[in-house]
Motif scaffolding. Structure first.
Motif, PDB file in Angstrom:
ATOM      1  N   LYS A  37      -4.615 -11.523   2.037  1.00  7.80           N
ATOM      2  CA  LYS A  37      -4.273 -10.170   1.599  1.00  7.80           C
ATOM      3  C   LYS A  37      -4.406 -10.015   0.089  1.00  7.80           C
ATOM      4  CE  LYS A  37      -0.481  -6.952   2.497  1.00  7.80           C
ATOM      5  NZ  LYS A  37       0.869  -6.846   3.019  1.00  7.80           N
ATOM      6  N   ILE A  62      -5.834  -6.966  -2.631  1.00  3.96           N
ATOM      7  CA  ILE A  62      -4.999  -6.479  -3.733  1.00  3.96           C
ATOM      8  C   ILE A  62      -5.733  -6.650  -5.064  1.00  3.96           C
ATOM      9  CG2 ILE A  62      -2.864  -6.875  -5.014  1.00  3.96           C
ATOM     10  CD1 ILE A  62      -1.593  -7.708  -2.326  1.00  3.96           C
ATOM     11  N   THR A  65      -8.631  -4.096  -5.260  1.00  3.53           N
ATOM     12  CA  THR A  65      -8.138  -2.731  -5.454  1.00  3.53           C
ATOM     13  C   THR A  65      -7.634  -2.524  -6.867  1.00  3.53           C
ATOM     14  OG1 THR A  65      -7.472  -2.674  -3.128  1.00  3.53           O
ATOM     15  CG2 THR A  65      -6.552  -0.993  -4.554  1.00  3.53           C
ATOM     16  N   TRP A 103      -6.597  -0.137   1.822  1.00  2.00           N
ATOM     17  CA  TRP A 103      -5.235  -0.579   1.517  1.00  2.00           C
ATOM     18  C   TRP A 103      -4.235   0.202   2.376  1.00  2.00           C
ATOM     19  CZ3 TRP A 103      -2.876  -4.504  -0.454  1.00  2.00           C
ATOM     20  CH2 TRP A 103      -1.543  -4.390  -0.832  1.00  2.00           C
ATOM     21  N   LYS A 127      -1.747  -1.320   5.268  1.00  2.00           N
ATOM     22  CA  LYS A 127      -0.295  -1.113   5.286  1.00  2.00           C
ATOM     23  C   LYS A 127       0.164  -0.559   6.636  1.00  2.00           C
ATOM     24  CE  LYS A 127       1.463  -2.086   1.284  1.00  2.00           C
ATOM     25  NZ  LYS A 127       2.501  -3.067   1.153  1.00  2.00           N
TER      26      LYS A 127
END
Length: 176
Positions: A99, A103, A106, A169, A173
């Motif tokens: 993950k 992150i 992004t 993203w 989530k």
């Protein structure tokens, strides 16, 4: 096993990408040819006077043309969003193992976009008083066209990938 999504640029339909870029940059060429056919650009004079206080990247060599191209280049994030909406279903969704990779991608893309947006959207930048390469390029209309085409292309690509990364993203989530 963690679920996730990863943006695959190879899955973007190459033909639609080329069309969106071409359609986006085409008005810059139209502005250039109009400035050659109508040297004073008096058609846009009154209209451009209303945008004098809008910060941007201009050249005092040809202020009307550079201001017009700068104002148009400010629309590239909108065009990037439209491009993203039309091509989102063509992106491949792959599982990612970490993950943190999503992150990092992004945050770096959005961070770079914010820095570019500050310099090009919220700061006055005179090309003829810039550093040596830009200073020499800003004294010709054809090189101004190349500068603004590159500016439009870079902000278009950054906005497209920022929108794509934000959407992935959000989907991550939500667990989709």
């Amino acid at each position: 096993m963690k679920k996730g999504l990863k943006l695959s640029t190879a899955s973007i339909n190459q033909k639609s990408k080329n069309y969106f870029i071409l359609i986006g940059i085409l008005p810059l060429f139209l502005f250039y040819f109009l400035s050659k056919m109508i040297p004073s650009l008096s058609i846009f004079g009154d209209w451009l006077n209303g945008f004098q206080n809008v910060p941007g990247m201009t050249s005092s060599f040809n202020l009307p043309l550079s201001k017009l191209m700068d104002l148009y280049c400010k629309t590239s994030p909108l065009w990037g969003f439209i491009w993203f909406v039309f091509t989102f279903d063509q992106l491949k969704q792959k599982k990612i193992t970490r993950k943190i990779d999503l992150i990092k991608a992004t945050m770096s893309c959005i961070g770079f976009t914010v820095v570019i947006a500050y310099f090009f959207y919220f700061d006055n930048f005179e090309l003829t008083s810039a550093g040596r390469p830009l200073k020499y390029l800003a004294v010709s209309d054809i090189t101004l066209l190349f500068i603004y085409s590159g500016y439009y292309f870079i902000t278009l690509m950054l906005s497209y990938f920022s929108f794509a990364l934000i959407m992935f993203w959000i989907m991550l989530k939500k667990g989709r």
